[in-house]
Scaffold this motif. Sequence first.
Motif, PDB file in Angstrom:
ATOM      1  N   GLN A   1       1.144  -1.382  -0.251  1.00  0.00           N
ATOM      2  CA  GLN A   1      -0.352  -0.179   0.000  1.00  0.00           C
ATOM      3  C   GLN A   1       0.624   1.562  -0.135  1.00  0.00           C
ATOM      4  O   GLN A   1       2.444   1.330   0.344  1.00  0.00           O
ATOM      5  N   GLN A   2       0.066   2.344  -0.543  1.00  0.00           N
ATOM      6  CA  GLN A   2       1.153   3.608  -0.359  1.00  0.00           C
ATOM      7  C   GLN A   2       0.992   3.715   1.555  1.00  0.00           C
ATOM      8  O   GLN A   2      -0.426   3.967   1.151  1.00  0.00           O
ATOM      9  N   ILE A   3       1.994   4.498   1.128  1.00  0.00           N
ATOM     10  CA  ILE A   3       2.216   5.166   2.982  1.00  0.00           C
ATOM     11  C   ILE A   3       3.332   5.632   2.748  1.00  0.00           C
ATOM     12  O   ILE A   3       4.474   6.749   2.466  1.00  0.00           O
TER      13      ILE A   3
ATOM     14  N   GLU B   1       8.738   2.958  -9.486  1.00  0.00           N
ATOM     15  CA  GLU B   1       9.616   3.721 -10.115  1.00  0.00           C
ATOM     16  C   GLU B   1       8.674   4.506  -9.640  1.00  0.00           C
ATOM     17  O   GLU B   1      10.216   5.653  -8.876  1.00  0.00           O
ATOM     18  N   CYS B   2       7.867   5.174  -9.619  1.00  0.00           N
ATOM     19  CA  CYS B   2       7.591   5.965  -7.216  1.00  0.00           C
ATOM     20  C   CYS B   2       8.405   6.304  -6.758  1.00  0.00           C
ATOM     21  O   CYS B   2       8.993   7.310  -6.637  1.00  0.00           O
ATOM     22  N   ASN B   3       9.228   5.008  -6.177  1.00  0.00           N
ATOM     23  CA  ASN B   3       9.527   4.997  -5.111  1.00  0.00           C
ATOM     24  C   ASN B   3      10.437   5.612  -5.465  1.00  0.00           C
ATOM     25  O   ASN B   3      11.344   5.874  -4.475  1.00  0.00           O
TER      26      ASN B   3
ATOM     27  N   GLY C   1       8.259  10.844  -5.618  1.00  0.00           N
ATOM     28  CA  GLY C   1       7.823   9.647  -4.475  1.00  0.00           C
ATOM     29  C   GLY C   1       6.215  10.004  -5.535  1.00  0.00           C
ATOM     30  O   GLY C   1       6.289   9.566  -7.002  1.00  0.00           O
ATOM     31  N   CYS C   2       4.858   9.025  -4.869  1.00  0.00           N
ATOM     32  CA  CYS C   2       3.916   8.716  -5.558  1.00  0.00           C
ATOM     33  C   CYS C   2       2.840   9.655  -5.152  1.00  0.00           C
ATOM     34  O   CYS C   2       3.195   9.919  -3.448  1.00  0.00           O
TER      35      CYS C   2
END
Length: 752
Positions: A372-374, A437-439, A444-445
């Motif tokens: 999950q995005q945190i 990619e965004c990490n 960031g995401c």
Amino acid sequence: MSKKFSYSAIACAISATLLSQTVMAEDAAKDEQKIEQIVISGTPGGNGISKKDASFAVTNLDISLIEKLSPKSTADLFKAVPGVWVETSGGESGANVFVRGFPGGGDAPFLTLSLEGSPVYPAPTLSFLENSSLFRIDETIETMEALRGGPNPVVSNGQPGLTTNFRLKRGSEDTEALAKYSTSDYGLQRLDLVLSGELSDDFYYMIGGYIKRSQGIRDAGFTSERGQQFTINLTKEFDNGEVNVYTRQTDDTGTWYLPTPLNVEGVDAGYTQIGTLNRQAQVYYGESDHAQTFDFGEGRGWNGHVSGGSIKFELGNGWEIIDRFSLTQGKANTYGLVPNGSATTVAEVADDGVSALGAVTGKEYAGDTPVQQIGRWVVLKDIEAFTNDLAVSKSFGDLSMSVGLYNASTSAKDWWTLGNHAYHVLEAGGEMLSGIECNDDVEGCGWNYDINSTGDATTSALYTTLSYELNDDITLDGGIRRETHEVEYSVDEGLDGVINKTVSYEQSKTSWTAGINYSLNDEMAVFGRVNQGYKMPYFDDFRDNYGVYSSGEDLIKEVTQGELGYKYMTDSLQAFATFFSNEVKGDTFVRRPGDPAEILTNEAYGVELDMNYEAEQGFKVHLNATLQETEITESPNNAGNEAQRQPAWQVRLTPSYEFDLGDDQYLTVYGTLSSVDDRWGNNENTVVLGGYSKVDFGILYEPSERVKMQLAIDNVTDKMGITEGDPRNPTSPNGRYILPRSVKFSVSYAIF
């Protein structure tokens, strides 16, 4: 989900309550000497009034009941107050407190917490800061009283909603000491100490505090909760009055528990994302050209002091003067891991669609691993407030009059970096991943929101109250307040050194209240009250609603309330039923920073029940219940819907029984049943937060006059009730569970 009910249902509830009161009263032993409880909330300068004579609803909790309730936080204690819905699943700080139908999307916008009659912080809620976060309950507390509505809009800081006032223990001629050790199944180690006595003739002291450490009810794998507090309370008595001063030094922080996915295996009421592999993280801010590492294990808390006192003297010929003052200074920072959107799997987000590597351990995580995005949120908050409430009173026979002057100076300096999202493994202490990619991008995401702001507010109010005893049975009272509120505020959004928003604000409003109290006999009374008050805007109100403020909105919430109440008071039974109706105009709701503001009008009506009963045989019971109907009457999109996160009914029952074992030994068995109805998770009324019931249990053993042992089990059945969904995205399947089952044991030794 239907929550509709009629006024006849409320009438039936009141009738049933009054009937039960009469039956219990007939069985109870009567004593000619009635209990005299004095409340200071809602009175000029906190001067005090008999509870039986008060024409408003107030709840009193003494130290023995507080002990049985075993609150996990300060806000957790407010659950014992009817008309109040509290969400404390986020930990010891950062509770959400809602007052009988008043609107709110989080925090505690209509709560003022006072100590010895002075507001701890005049602004009820700033973003990431509500009043209860600045206060910790310990053995230095004697009582708490809670006033809803009533004369509140006229006196003190003019809070139209809920004011909770804590009183400290005071010394006496006898030297007393208490030492208390507590431990738990989640690694709690806590020591409380209190000492009180007389320093010289009529000069008394009380000193006390605590030290605690634990891994947290939701185990983080490290010492995630740590705190210490020290309090001094000094009182000098004179023939015609007293002087009291106190200071309360606190440094207490704990993990901030956030909503978690509701449909992922292994994620339950005992789950927390924070852990050793993710507590330290680097975040980028200011167009991603600055980076800093923070320890998110620090969570939320308060490091500062609340100091104050009072001067109270009778001047003769019916004159009295009282001055209460308070100074609060410190830091209330927040560090947390905040979910963004729904859970997914590694295969859905990995660059190769197969696996990803742990950014800390280098471990390879398979495609079916839940992630999950945190967001890694940082809020640094430096606050200060000084209040002074001076009141002069004069009695003219049956007429009493008070004139008061309230002044408050409030400031806050904030530095935020919110967002900073990255995909993390969904497991306790789950690490961030690489190969996404965004990490791997400093941008960031998801979204980001960073600010640097400073604000100062001053409030000056002149108020007057009148009370007239029409005869031995009827007392009339009223009050009026003229308040001027000024705010100077500036914000750098983006942390780029450019000031984006500035505020220079001044508004004045007049609040009023009127009430009547009618004593039916020595034991029963009825009262009625109407009032109109205002909630003035503070710093975050302007930032969140800058568009509507710039277009001419004053951002003031107008609150109109009516109350009808019944009181029954004997030595064995104190019972209160209060019918209420309120309207809040001008409420603004912003789901997350940058979203447009919704301007709403909310209405509510209902009934509160508040009862304490004590039988001769050792049986006691405390009951509070609320039945209410809420409606959004004006809204761009949601008119006719019910207010979010407001249950139509809730009840809390705490019975206890004390056994006399002989030889001065006593055993008390007690428990609490809490039950709450379904609630809507959003103003659109599309997300249901299911109702639940929760059971707590405890045993109190006193083997001698000086020794006391207590075993308290919270959430005996390990119920997984939901307090809230995802406030930033209600349709995401995220939510915050109530705290899991926990067991605490304490032993105390009193020296007399």
